[in-house]
Design an enzyme around this catalytic site. Sequence first.
Site, short mmCIF file in Angstrom:
data_model
loop_
_atom_site.label_atom_id
_atom_site.label_comp_id
_atom_site.label_asym_id
_atom_site.label_seq_id
_atom_site.Cartn_x
_atom_site.Cartn_y
_atom_site.Cartn_z
N SER A 140 -0.28 5.16 33.56
CA SER A 140 -0.29 5.46 32.13
C SER A 140 -1.74 5.72 31.73
O SER A 140 -2.67 5.33 32.43
CB SER A 140 0.26 4.26 31.34
OG SER A 140 -0.01 4.39 29.97
N TYR A 153 0.89 -4.91 29.37
CA TYR A 153 1.21 -3.56 29.84
C TYR A 153 -0.04 -2.86 30.37
O TYR A 153 -0.03 -2.27 31.46
CB TYR A 153 1.82 -2.76 28.69
CG TYR A 153 2.12 -1.32 29.04
CD1 TYR A 153 3.21 -0.99 29.82
CD2 TYR A 153 1.29 -0.29 28.59
CE1 TYR A 153 3.49 0.33 30.15
CE2 TYR A 153 1.56 1.03 28.90
CZ TYR A 153 2.66 1.35 29.68
OH TYR A 153 2.93 2.66 30.02
#
Length: 255
Positions: A140, A153
């Site tokens: 990401s 995350y």
Amino acid sequence: MMAHELNGRHALVTGGGTGIGLAIARALAGAGAQVTITGRRPEVLEEAAQATAGLHARSMDVTDEASVASAISAAIADRGPVDICVANAGIAEGRGLAKTDLEFWRRIMTTNLDGAFLTIRECMASMHALPWGRVIAVSSIAGIKGSRGTCAYTASKHGVLGLIRALSVDYMGKGITFNALCPGYVDTAIIEQNTTLISERTGMSAGEARAVMVDQNPHGRLIKPAEVAASASWLPAPGSDSVNGQAVEIAGGQV
């Protein structure tokens, strides 16, 4: 990618029944690969496999070591060694530090980082003896920079990138490359889920909550799954051999 460039290749894509994973699986199948798609919902996988030639469903839970080992072993028995491993399965949920208890932290890490590690390890059991291979992990943009309110995350996605970079060194010169895709906010079901979560947490309207995510992409729009799939298709294509240990940013601009 040309229609037959991946003929004879076996690809495995985790989280391949929906979103980014399905877009990648379809792109690889369109180039001629036989693609095993895995996930925890067999009905979703079967529907995807029936809709696209070259996709083959296999139930697998990336958080369960025995499930990963068994499913990938069965996929190899059915279609041969895995030539292209795409570790895509993951969850995207945000909490501030004070609200991040150990249970939440471990759930994020187990899915996003442990899941990528187990998938790659089991695929490499067959790939390491091949003269050619591609390992692609979906990280990401949060794997490159900090992201507000997402400490678990962000840490998990940084970990995925570190894993890829370490393996690229371990297997240097052996015909196998390791790279990570680092997309910004992509227009998938996760956006809808996070829209609801942001609205509930902040009192924003759905439109305002969605705009928070859209505005994080420098070009001011959500990224399409097909755009991420295009990068995943480029990495196994001819001419990509010298791209190794890289974080490929798909974020709409400089971040």
